[in-house]
Design an enzyme around this catalytic site. Sequence first.
Site, PDB file in Angstrom:
ATOM      1  N   ARG A  48       0.870  -1.194   0.000  1.00 63.32           N
ATOM      2  CA  ARG A  48       0.000   0.000   0.000  1.00 63.32           C
ATOM      3  C   ARG A  48       0.897   1.230   0.000  1.00 63.32           C
ATOM      4  NH1 ARG A  48      -0.844   4.894   2.395  1.00 63.32           N
ATOM      5  NH2 ARG A  48      -0.694   4.035   4.499  1.00 63.32           N
ATOM      6  N   GLU A  49       1.453   1.588   1.164  1.00 66.63           N
ATOM      7  CA  GLU A  49       2.364   2.740   1.203  1.00 66.63           C
ATOM      8  C   GLU A  49       3.519   2.509   0.222  1.00 66.63           C
ATOM      9  OE1 GLU A  49       2.312   5.671   3.535  1.00 66.63           O
ATOM     10  OE2 GLU A  49       3.791   6.315   2.041  1.00 66.63           O
ATOM     11  N   HIS A 108      -6.831  -0.120   2.402  1.00 73.49           N
ATOM     12  CA  HIS A 108      -6.701   1.238   2.935  1.00 73.49           C
ATOM     13  C   HIS A 108      -7.535   2.175   2.073  1.00 73.49           C
ATOM     14  CE1 HIS A 108      -4.371   5.050   3.577  1.00 73.49           C
ATOM     15  NE2 HIS A 108      -4.291   4.572   4.802  1.00 73.49           N
ATOM     16  N   ARG A 168     -10.318   0.225  11.234  1.00 76.72           N
ATOM     17  CA  ARG A 168      -9.430   1.182  11.909  1.00 76.72           C
ATOM     18  C   ARG A 168      -9.708   2.573  11.376  1.00 76.72           C
ATOM     19  NH1 ARG A 168      -4.110   3.120   9.485  1.00 76.72           N
ATOM     20  NH2 ARG A 168      -5.815   4.107   8.345  1.00 76.72           N
ATOM     21  N   THR A 202       2.235  12.216   8.706  1.00 71.85           N
ATOM     22  CA  THR A 202       2.166  12.155   7.245  1.00 71.85           C
ATOM     23  C   THR A 202       3.310  12.905   6.571  1.00 71.85           C
ATOM     24  OG1 THR A 202      -0.208  12.005   7.518  1.00 71.85           O
ATOM     25  CG2 THR A 202       0.579  12.634   5.323  1.00 71.85           C
ATOM     26  N   HIS A 229       1.910   5.538  12.288  1.00 69.11           N
ATOM     27  CA  HIS A 229       2.458   5.558  10.926  1.00 69.11           C
ATOM     28  C   HIS A 229       3.407   6.744  10.840  1.00 69.11           C
ATOM     29  CE1 HIS A 229       1.877   5.005   6.488  1.00 69.11           C
ATOM     30  NE2 HIS A 229       2.135   6.310   6.457  1.00 69.11           N
ATOM     31  N   HIS A 231       6.375   8.835   8.730  1.00 67.08           N
ATOM     32  CA  HIS A 231       7.219   9.096   7.546  1.00 67.08           C
ATOM     33  C   HIS A 231       8.612   9.502   8.010  1.00 67.08           C
ATOM     34  CE1 HIS A 231       4.849   8.464   3.907  1.00 67.08           C
ATOM     35  NE2 HIS A 231       3.859   8.422   4.801  1.00 67.08           N
ATOM     36  N   HIS A 326      38.889  -2.353  17.738  1.00 62.16           N
ATOM     37  CA  HIS A 326      37.605  -3.054  17.643  1.00 62.16           C
ATOM     38  C   HIS A 326      37.838  -4.533  17.331  1.00 62.16           C
ATOM     39  CE1 HIS A 326      34.652   0.445  17.234  1.00 62.16           C
ATOM     40  NE2 HIS A 326      35.832   0.977  17.488  1.00 62.16           N
TER      41      HIS A 326
HETATM   42  C1  LIG Z   1      -1.329  10.007   3.081  1.00 65.56           C
HETATM   43  C2  LIG Z   1      -1.754   8.881   2.235  1.00 65.56           C
HETATM   44  O1  LIG Z   1      -0.898   8.209   1.733  1.00 65.56           O
HETATM   45  S1  LIG Z   1      -3.367   8.562   2.053  1.00 65.56           S
HETATM   46  C3  LIG Z   1      -3.488   7.274   0.869  1.00 65.56           C
HETATM   47  C4  LIG Z   1      -3.180   7.723  -0.506  1.00 65.56           C
HETATM   48  N1  LIG Z   1      -3.635   6.706  -1.397  1.00 65.56           N
HETATM   49  C5  LIG Z   1      -4.165   6.968  -2.551  1.00 65.56           C
HETATM   50  O2  LIG Z   1      -4.294   8.099  -2.969  1.00 65.56           O
HETATM   51  C6  LIG Z   1      -4.608   5.756  -3.330  1.00 65.56           C
HETATM   52  C7  LIG Z   1      -4.506   5.971  -4.803  1.00 65.56           C
HETATM   53  N2  LIG Z   1      -5.397   7.031  -5.207  1.00 65.56           N
HETATM   54  C8  LIG Z   1      -6.168   6.998  -6.285  1.00 65.56           C
HETATM   55  O3  LIG Z   1      -6.173   6.047  -7.051  1.00 65.56           O
HETATM   56  C9  LIG Z   1      -7.040   8.165  -6.501  1.00 65.56           C
HETATM   57  O4  LIG Z   1      -6.518   9.311  -5.868  1.00 65.56           O
HETATM   58  C10 LIG Z   1      -8.493   7.914  -5.977  1.00 65.56           C
HETATM   59  C11 LIG Z   1      -9.121   6.788  -6.790  1.00 65.56           C
HETATM   60  C12 LIG Z   1      -8.493   7.516  -4.512  1.00 65.56           C
HETATM   61  C13 LIG Z   1      -9.324   9.161  -6.096  1.00 65.56           C
HETATM   62  O5  LIG Z   1      -9.181   9.608  -7.412  1.00 65.56           O
HETATM   63  P1  LIG Z   1      -9.996  10.879  -7.980  1.00 65.56           P
HETATM   64  O6  LIG Z   1     -11.432  10.709  -7.686  1.00 65.56           O
HETATM   65  O7  LIG Z   1      -9.601  11.032  -9.389  1.00 65.56           O
HETATM   66  O8  LIG Z   1      -9.527  12.124  -7.071  1.00 65.56           O
HETATM   67  P2  LIG Z   1      -8.109  12.787  -6.828  1.00 65.56           P
HETATM   68  O9  LIG Z   1      -7.115  11.754  -6.575  1.00 65.56           O
HETATM   69  O10 LIG Z   1      -7.791  13.755  -7.919  1.00 65.56           O
HETATM   70  O11 LIG Z   1      -8.385  13.626  -5.512  1.00 65.56           O
HETATM   71  C14 LIG Z   1      -8.648  13.022  -4.289  1.00 65.56           C
HETATM   72  C15 LIG Z   1     -10.136  13.093  -3.962  1.00 65.56           C
HETATM   73  O12 LIG Z   1     -10.348  12.385  -2.743  1.00 65.56           O
HETATM   74  C16 LIG Z   1     -10.874  13.316  -1.750  1.00 65.56           C
HETATM   75  N3  LIG Z   1     -10.218  12.915  -0.533  1.00 65.56           N
HETATM   76  C17 LIG Z   1      -8.901  13.011  -0.227  1.00 65.56           C
HETATM   77  N4  LIG Z   1      -8.662  12.439   0.932  1.00 65.56           N
HETATM   78  C18 LIG Z   1      -9.818  11.939   1.363  1.00 65.56           C
HETATM   79  C19 LIG Z   1     -10.156  11.208   2.500  1.00 65.56           C
HETATM   80  N5  LIG Z   1      -9.224  10.815   3.352  1.00 65.56           N
HETATM   81  N6  LIG Z   1     -11.443  10.847   2.656  1.00 65.56           N
HETATM   82  C20 LIG Z   1     -12.382  11.190   1.739  1.00 65.56           C
HETATM   83  N7  LIG Z   1     -12.088  11.867   0.622  1.00 65.56           N
HETATM   84  C21 LIG Z   1     -10.821  12.234   0.451  1.00 65.56           C
HETATM   85  C22 LIG Z   1     -10.492  14.675  -2.247  1.00 65.56           C
HETATM   86  O13 LIG Z   1     -11.364  15.629  -1.774  1.00 65.56           O
HETATM   87  C23 LIG Z   1     -10.621  14.497  -3.743  1.00 65.56           C
HETATM   88  O14 LIG Z   1     -11.987  14.541  -4.052  1.00 65.56           O
HETATM   89  P3  LIG Z   1     -12.576  15.464  -5.260  1.00 65.56           P
HETATM   90  O15 LIG Z   1     -12.434  14.636  -6.480  1.00 65.56           O
HETATM   91  O16 LIG Z   1     -13.997  15.659  -4.896  1.00 65.56           O
HETATM   92  O17 LIG Z   1     -11.776  16.699  -5.302  1.00 65.56           O
HETATM   93  O1  LIG Z   2      -3.751   5.538   7.218  1.00 66.74           O
HETATM   94  C1  LIG Z   2      -2.866   6.008   7.901  1.00 66.74           C
HETATM   95  O2  LIG Z   2      -2.865   5.973   9.122  1.00 66.74           O
HETATM   96  C2  LIG Z   2      -1.673   6.650   7.254  1.00 66.74           C
HETATM   97  C3  LIG Z   2      -1.933   7.191   5.919  1.00 66.74           C
HETATM   98  C4  LIG Z   2      -0.645   7.659   5.315  1.00 66.74           C
HETATM   99  O3  LIG Z   2      -0.022   6.979   4.551  1.00 66.74           O
HETATM  100  C5  LIG Z   2      -0.057   8.889   5.839  1.00 66.74           C
HETATM  101  O4  LIG Z   2      -0.753   9.657   6.499  1.00 66.74           O
HETATM  102  O5  LIG Z   2       1.120   9.102   5.559  1.00 66.74           O
HETATM  103 ZN   LIG Z   3       2.076   7.353   4.648  1.00 65.94          ZN
END
Ligand SMILES: CC(=O)SCCNC(=O)CCNC(=O)[C@H](O)C(C)(C)COP(=O)(O)OP(=O)(O)OC[C@H]1O[C@@H](n2cnc3c(N)ncnc32)[C@H](O)[C@@H]1OP(=O)(O)O
Ligand SMILES: O=C(O)CCC(=O)C(=O)O
Ligand SMILES: [Zn+2]
Length: 441
Positions: A48-49, A108, A168, A202, A229, A231, A326
């Site tokens: 995932r990460e 996640h 979670r 984060t 978590h 970074h 050493h």
């Molecule tokens: C800190 C972290 O690592 S968190 C985990 C990160 N993981 C990921 O991003 C997984 C991979 N992501 C993706 O494939 C895509 O971003 C998707 C499918 C999740 C969303 O894609 P899209 O709909 O095209 O949106 P995009 O990525 O441009 O923007 C994120 C959207 O999620 C929304 N959003 C962001 N974080 C959250 C959250 N934690 N909960 C709910 N909505 C959220 C934003 O508001 C934005 O919505 P919008 O389209 O209404 O503006």
């Molecule tokens: O889900 C979590 O607790 C961590 C998400 C994430 O990858 C981050 O905040 O860096």
């Molecule tokens: Zn992270």
Amino acid sequence: MSNPEAQGFKKISEETQSKPAQTNPYGPNPADFLSNVSKFQLIESTLREGEQFSNAFFSTEKKIEIAKALDDFGVDYIELTSPVASEQSRADCEAICKLGLKAKILTHIRCHMDDARVAVETGVDGVDVVIGTSSFLREYSHGKDMTYITNAAVEVIEFVKSHGIEIRFSSEDSFRSDIVDLLNIYKTVDKIGVNRVGIADTVGGANPRQVYDLVRTLKSVVHCDIECHFHNDTGCAIANAYTALEAGAKLIDVSVLGIGERNGITPLGGLMARMIAADREYVLSKYKLHKLRDLENLVAEAVQVNIPFNNPITGFCAFTHKAGIHSKAILANPSTYEILNPSDFGLTRYIHFAHRLTGWNAIKTRVDQLNLHLSDTQVKEVTAKIKKLADIRQLNIDDVDSIIKDYHADVQTPVVAPVADTKVDSLDISEEPETKKQKTA
Ligand SMILES: CC(=O)SCCNC(=O)CCNC(=O)[C@H](O)C(C)(C)COP(=O)(O)OP(=O)(O)OC[C@H]1O[C@@H](n2cnc3c(N)ncnc32)[C@H](O)[C@@H]1OP(=O)(O)O
Ligand SMILES: O=C(O)CCC(=O)C(=O)O
Ligand SMILES: [Zn+2]
């Protein structure tokens, strides 16, 4: 470095490895009633990460291979990319759930019902939900206020719980969030029966003291387990993870080699190093540490990076000792300069003796390995010769061996000036003095 022994590194046997000290100064403080250092769990997030690491592309086959290797290593949970990220992500998640691994499989997702509905259909054992709570993320990421976030969290948690799987709730960017907002939302989700709450650094800016304070405060507010978590942007990811456990967190997110967004998160191997120093028995009872190197090689190859030279445990010089002081002590008792025992990881320690910082004790061991016999005075003399050449150029093991062998040949064949009444045929003069002089010069 592929063959350390070819470069002047001597393999040291395990025989002299000392027994662990009776009291461990690096262990958990017995008076610290909050500490989970001796009962922590791992949420392994390479899939995932780790998929968020810039170089990562995992085919389905590679994900399965990595998931099986992580399971074999003994991680408690395997966290997978959101099934809404792409069609293939969802299919891969379903495929991994069907493998029947011992580790629990998590996915996640965002704190949104659209994601939750897909997640619960994949066959996972649990769902990790996250949403940003800092003003940065509330303003620039999702644009929602705390009331909206809390309501969304309650809806998603109740929905996932109704499917009988773990849930979670985590606040993204916890350390830049308002503490009152944080504690309120954690209290709310705890009350409705979330399995764990998560704290996320984060942006990797938190320091161990901040971590201790936040985890300890949260511990006094919720009954459920706490996951953390971290970074590694400012280099504190392992220290923060350890501190979180000391303060009462139970689960730590890790990835192999620490791969993740930017420069990643707490690395599995580095955390193992830290934890085995604290509680060797617990770590050995849970995790197959001798599989660590293969696991790291598997992931390093998949994302096309090298294992860093200074990686804890598996960096090429992690168990190589160089300076004479050493080396002498290590030969007498490896615990003098080692907090980790390489054999716990199926690895070997080395003494690097082909250089000018070497000492006669290290060279004596090499003499013994070569099955040669020299007195201590002679070993000191040959050590001086080695150092002399090492002052001029870099040496390798062959250089050292030939200096030793030549010296040994010299002292075995003393040069006696022929005198009229000496019985020369009783002396073993196999080489002319001139030849020997040239060889040792
Ligand atoms: C800190 C972290 O690592 S968190 C985990 C990160 N993981 C990921 O991003 C997984 C991979 N992501 C993706 O494939 C895509 O971003 C998707 C499918 C999740 C969303 O894609 P899209 O709909 O095209 O949106 P995009 O990525 O441009 O923007 C994120 C959207 O999620 C929304 N959003 C962001 N974080 C959250 C959250 N934690 N909960 C709910 N909505 C959220 C934003 O508001 C934005 O919505 P919008 O389209 O209404 O503006
Ligand atoms: O889900 C979590 O607790 C961590 C998400 C994430 O990858 C981050 O905040 O860096
Ligand atoms: Zn992270």
